[in-house]
Scaffold this active site. Structure first.
Site, mmCIF file in Angstrom:
data_model
loop_
_atom_site.group_PDB
_atom_site.id
_atom_site.type_symbol
_atom_site.label_atom_id
_atom_site.label_comp_id
_atom_site.label_asym_id
_atom_site.label_seq_id
_atom_site.Cartn_x
_atom_site.Cartn_y
_atom_site.Cartn_z
ATOM 1 N N ASP A 126 -6.424 16.293 41.199
ATOM 2 C CA ASP A 126 -5.377 17.117 41.794
ATOM 3 C C ASP A 126 -5.845 17.517 43.185
ATOM 4 O OD1 ASP A 126 -3.950 16.926 39.452
ATOM 5 O OD2 ASP A 126 -4.536 18.892 38.701
ATOM 6 N N ASP A 155 6.427 16.687 33.129
ATOM 7 C CA ASP A 155 5.713 17.915 32.748
ATOM 8 C C ASP A 155 6.486 18.657 31.667
ATOM 9 O OD1 ASP A 155 4.002 17.257 34.824
ATOM 10 O OD2 ASP A 155 4.918 18.627 36.248
#
Length: 251
Positions: A11, A130
């Site tokens: 990330d 998600d």
């Protein structure tokens, strides 16, 4: 039988690798170029780079970092974050990415996903979803887990397959950063629903978690982040454990 893949995920925020819990409380986890090289040496099958701030900040992924990573490693890698136009995908592929991951834009614009697959080929397009458990179903969130679209995640996965995507990356909001193991129930449901490869993400805390997800679901790849960034164990150690338990991997 195709080999199952182990994929470190980085990330990215402000050109640094970060990691949080439930997509929040981000802490610095290192330099992306150094980590990319290290994971290639460890035997990672692929890498994933996700610009976690791009969508929220309403900007595209930083192409310069993609180009720098491509020059350093010789394994495939995927890039995502802020991808909402065909020109973004073209720039990232031209910079050296092998695949591009579409997140929030895939939820709000299925036609964009279909156009991307037609333009660049299904093998180059991943959709990152998600989901979070709400009641008796998983619902899709966008903008880094900030906004609930009240959309059934299983049905969304099926629509993305119909739109032509090559893979699904499933990030469980309930498990992200918790190290409690992958969300087996969610991943089992999605991998049983679609025929395209599913990448398991969120929750890896120990080597056995990787073994569990391959044995108990139909995923063909599993992703780890903080456990690799912090050196708790290596990609090679995960693969050795899987091989010892008759899970097909490339050593």
């Amino acid at each position: 039988m195709l080999a199952n893949r182990i994929i470190p995920c980085m990330d990215i925020k402000d050109d640094r690798v970060v990691k949080g819990t439930h997509f929040k409380d981000l802490v610095d986890s290192g330099d992306p170029l150094e980590l990319a090289v290290e994971y290639a040496v460890q035997g990672a099958d692929e890498l994933v780079l996700l610009d976690v701030a791009a969508t929220v900040e309403e900007r595209k992924h930083r192409v310069e970092l993609v180009h720098a990573v491509a020059e350093k490693i010789n394994i495939p890698f995927s890039v995502g974050g802020g991808v909402s136009r065909l020109e973004h995908i073209r720039e990232l592929l031209n910079a050296g990415a092998d695949k591009v991951s579409i997140g929030s834009a895939a939820v709000t614009d299925t036609d964009f996903v279909r156009q991307a697959c037609d333009e660049f080929g299904s093998q180059a397009i991943i959709v990152s979803v998600d989901p979070k458990k709400n009641g008796d179903r998983w619902e899709v969130y966008i903008k880094g887990g900030r906004e609930n679209m009240h959309m059934d995640a299983i049905g969304f996965a099926r629509r993305m397959q119909d739109a032509g995507v090559g893979e699904l990356l499933v990030n469980s909001l309930d498990r992200d950063g918790t190290k409690l193991g992958f969300d087996i129930e969610l991943l089992k449901r999605i991998s049983e629903t679609v025929d395209i490869p599913v990448i398991a993400s969120s929750g890896a805390g120990k080597i056995e978690d990787f073994l569990e997800v391959f044995i108990n679901t139909g995923v063909t790849a599993a992703l780890g982040a903080s456990v690799f960034h912090r050196g708790e164990f290596t990609v090679a150690q995960v693969k050795t454990k899987l091989k010892e338990n008759n899970v097909e991997v490339r050593l």
